[in-house]
Design a protein around this motif. Sequence first.
Motif, PDB file in Angstrom:
ATOM      1  N   HIS A  88      50.578  34.449  45.534  1.00 56.40           N
ATOM      2  CA  HIS A  88      49.686  34.989  44.507  1.00 56.40           C
ATOM      3  C   HIS A  88      48.216  34.833  44.889  1.00 56.40           C
ATOM      4  O   HIS A  88      47.391  35.682  44.524  1.00 56.40           O
ATOM      5  CB  HIS A  88      49.999  34.354  43.152  1.00 56.40           C
ATOM      6  N   MET A  92      45.688  37.913  44.984  1.00 57.45           N
ATOM      7  CA  MET A  92      44.626  37.967  43.982  1.00 57.45           C
ATOM      8  C   MET A  92      43.222  37.638  44.466  1.00 57.45           C
ATOM      9  O   MET A  92      42.262  37.882  43.741  1.00 57.45           O
ATOM     10  CB  MET A  92      44.981  37.049  42.811  1.00 57.45           C
ATOM     11  N   SER A 145      55.447  39.028  37.806  1.00 59.35           N
ATOM     12  CA  SER A 145      54.295  38.189  38.150  1.00 59.35           C
ATOM     13  C   SER A 145      53.490  38.814  39.285  1.00 59.35           C
ATOM     14  O   SER A 145      52.258  38.880  39.232  1.00 59.35           O
ATOM     15  CB  SER A 145      54.765  36.786  38.554  1.00 59.35           C
ATOM     16  N   ARG A 148      51.705  42.006  38.049  1.00 57.17           N
ATOM     17  CA  ARG A 148      50.480  41.725  37.286  1.00 57.17           C
ATOM     18  C   ARG A 148      49.371  41.215  38.202  1.00 57.17           C
ATOM     19  O   ARG A 148      48.193  41.575  38.028  1.00 57.17           O
ATOM     20  CB  ARG A 148      50.783  40.720  36.176  1.00 57.17           C
ATOM     21  N   SER A 149      49.721  40.394  39.182  1.00 57.40           N
ATOM     22  CA  SER A 149      48.705  39.916  40.125  1.00 57.40           C
ATOM     23  C   SER A 149      48.106  41.085  40.897  1.00 57.40           C
ATOM     24  O   SER A 149      46.888  41.160  41.104  1.00 57.40           O
ATOM     25  CB  SER A 149      49.320  38.913  41.104  1.00 57.40           C
ATOM     26  N   SER A 150      48.975  41.999  41.340  1.00 62.17           N
ATOM     27  CA  SER A 150      48.503  43.165  42.088  1.00 62.17           C
ATOM     28  C   SER A 150      47.634  44.058  41.214  1.00 62.17           C
ATOM     29  O   SER A 150      46.603  44.581  41.674  1.00 62.17           O
ATOM     30  CB  SER A 150      49.694  43.961  42.622  1.00 62.17           C
ATOM     31  N   LYS A 152      45.853  43.153  38.630  1.00 60.50           N
ATOM     32  CA  LYS A 152      44.574  42.498  38.374  1.00 60.50           C
ATOM     33  C   LYS A 152      43.624  42.676  39.551  1.00 60.50           C
ATOM     34  O   LYS A 152      42.412  42.833  39.360  1.00 60.50           O
ATOM     35  CB  LYS A 152      44.790  41.004  38.103  1.00 60.50           C
ATOM     36  N   ASN A 153      44.165  42.694  40.770  1.00 61.48           N
ATOM     37  CA  ASN A 153      43.328  42.844  41.959  1.00 61.48           C
ATOM     38  C   ASN A 153      43.515  44.221  42.582  1.00 61.48           C
ATOM     39  O   ASN A 153      43.527  44.375  43.802  1.00 61.48           O
ATOM     40  CB  ASN A 153      43.659  41.744  42.980  1.00 61.48           C
TER      41      ASN A 153
END
Length: 335
Positions: A88, A92, A145, A148-150, A152-153
């Motif tokens: 992550h 991120m 997870s 969502r991390s991808s 966000k970034n």
Amino acid sequence: MAAHTIASIGGKEAEDVPIRRALLSVSDKTGLVALGEALHAKGVELLSTGGTAKALRAAGIPVVDVADYTGFPEMLGGRVKTLHPKVHGGIMYVRGNAEHEASVKEAGIKGIDLVVLNLYAFEATVAKGADFGTCVENVDIGGPSMLRSSAKNHRYVTIATAPDQYAELIASLAATGEASAPRYDKSAFSGRGDRAGMEAVAAADLVLIEGWMAGFKPVGAARAAAVDEGLPAVDAKLRAYDAWDAHADAWLVVALATPGETVYGWRLEAERRAGGGLSDAQVKDFVDRFLPSYAAYCPALYAAARSGGVDGKPSLCVEVDASRGPVGAVAGGPP
């Protein structure tokens, strides 16, 4: 190694994203091998888990297990595979942010630029009347997870979540005209050095690949051990470079009468000229680690370049003295 820049899947307004490392973890293997081959052809390092890694390896595609990258094995029957800071964090961190860059470097985290995943088929599992325990195990944690991390970034990370997106992804890979080259940071790890990442280079008509061990061929465990007890492990891995060497059209081999002594002197001279990035002791330690390989592989490389050619390709063996001056040249291989 080739590289490329692609736009996020289906995202007309998304910024182009340079792809150097991808994480693939899918339950639906449809189109996986074709995607893996396209990524590998562009020099992308592939990280993967479980059955995905197994399928890629079965197709002859190099892949690094996520567990080997993180240093932490999959556990709890596969419930925990990718829930790790090295995954992550790699997704991120903000590229170009000095604080983020320093943090990931200190933690040994590599950037993950593309994430390819499928979410568990929870709805389908329930619909077909599976028992409660099976339904619970189909509640996806790792996939959402990473998704969502991808997201966000998203400025720096591309995400693909279904096989029907792979064609667009592969087309974007093929359309790029860039190449990437590794940089080397000699100051990393207290002077022991390490690659510092890849740097994009515009398309070129001629690509010159330089490497201290380019063209080295295995000599066998017994001969390697006779030079140094730690060398058989290196020798066993050299055959993997044949695929890389096959891309060479010709070879230019710089031959030294005493490779170890000469390289040590050159490196020491370079460090002093540059202001002393490494101490004399660190230079010696650095060069000493390469000396067994020079002793084991340079004679055969020089001989091949002077006769039938390295891998039977046109070769020019240029003999150089300690002052870097050419003292002779011999052509080998076909004209």
